[in-house]
Design a protein around this motif. Sequence first.
Motif, mmCIF file in Angstrom:
data_model
loop_
_atom_site.group_PDB
_atom_site.id
_atom_site.type_symbol
_atom_site.label_atom_id
_atom_site.label_comp_id
_atom_site.label_asym_id
_atom_site.label_seq_id
_atom_site.Cartn_x
_atom_site.Cartn_y
_atom_site.Cartn_z
ATOM 1 N N GLY A 1 0.785 -1.444 -0.071
ATOM 2 C CA GLY A 1 -0.018 0.056 0.233
ATOM 3 C C GLY A 1 0.756 1.241 -0.103
ATOM 4 O O GLY A 1 0.555 2.185 -0.680
ATOM 5 N N GLY B 1 -3.781 2.762 -0.983
ATOM 6 C CA GLY B 1 -2.657 3.149 -1.788
ATOM 7 C C GLY B 1 -2.730 3.272 -3.241
ATOM 8 O O GLY B 1 -1.970 4.394 -3.734
ATOM 9 N N PHE C 1 -5.293 -1.360 2.645
ATOM 10 C CA PHE C 1 -3.968 -0.653 2.173
ATOM 11 C C PHE C 1 -3.766 -0.605 0.862
ATOM 12 O O PHE C 1 -3.245 0.374 0.215
ATOM 13 C CB PHE C 1 -2.891 -1.120 3.041
ATOM 14 C CG PHE C 1 -2.687 -0.553 4.321
ATOM 15 C CD1 PHE C 1 -1.830 0.522 4.320
ATOM 16 C CD2 PHE C 1 -2.998 -0.944 5.440
ATOM 17 C CE1 PHE C 1 -1.775 1.263 5.641
ATOM 18 C CE2 PHE C 1 -3.056 -0.452 6.827
ATOM 19 C CZ PHE C 1 -2.263 0.788 6.767
#
Length: 202
Positions: free
Chosen positions: A45, A105, A101
């Motif tokens: 991420g 991300g 994540f």
Amino acid sequence: MLINRTDDKPWDAQIAYRLIYPLRNTFVTPNYLTSLRLIFGILAGVFFALGEYKYSNAGAFCFVISNFLDHADGELARLKNQVSSEGHIFDLISDALVNIFLFLGLGIGLMQTSLGVYASLMGVIAGSSVAAIFFMRNSIEKNIGKKNARQPHKSGIEAEDVLYTLPLITYFQLDYYFLFTATLGAPIFCIYVIKDYIRLKN
């Protein structure tokens, strides 16, 4: 016996079993592997959030390792007879965090594209939907058994195995389309899982 495994198991679970088999009599515990999965997932991420080509490729590589370790910890737990409710909860939390994540991300990294701030919102939607799916499927498995609740599969390949193509997606710079597809597809699939979840609860 090392190869005494059912062919119905996902291919990555079968490979994971063979790779972690030598660890059965070592100090390594399933929670060690789950922790390692979480670390690689968070790294994925972070790399994606940096928004550069080389970091996106590194993020995809980290995610594949994380996804593979998700099977390895369970296989080791069964080998060492260390299956526990605490370990299962830790595994579920790790699953949710890794997916959140990943997509968050991706969203942050793609904010520099034409999507702008909407990219991060798309990441939240996709990540939250996938995390919700994991938790509801776990509840469904408790009610009807893991084998009966297994996701669509054929010849050892499951729907979630599409995530192993992430390195190809980043290599060919298709991150934008991947996030867009996940933002549309994950909530739709989540709705189907919610229907099953409610039906089995009633």
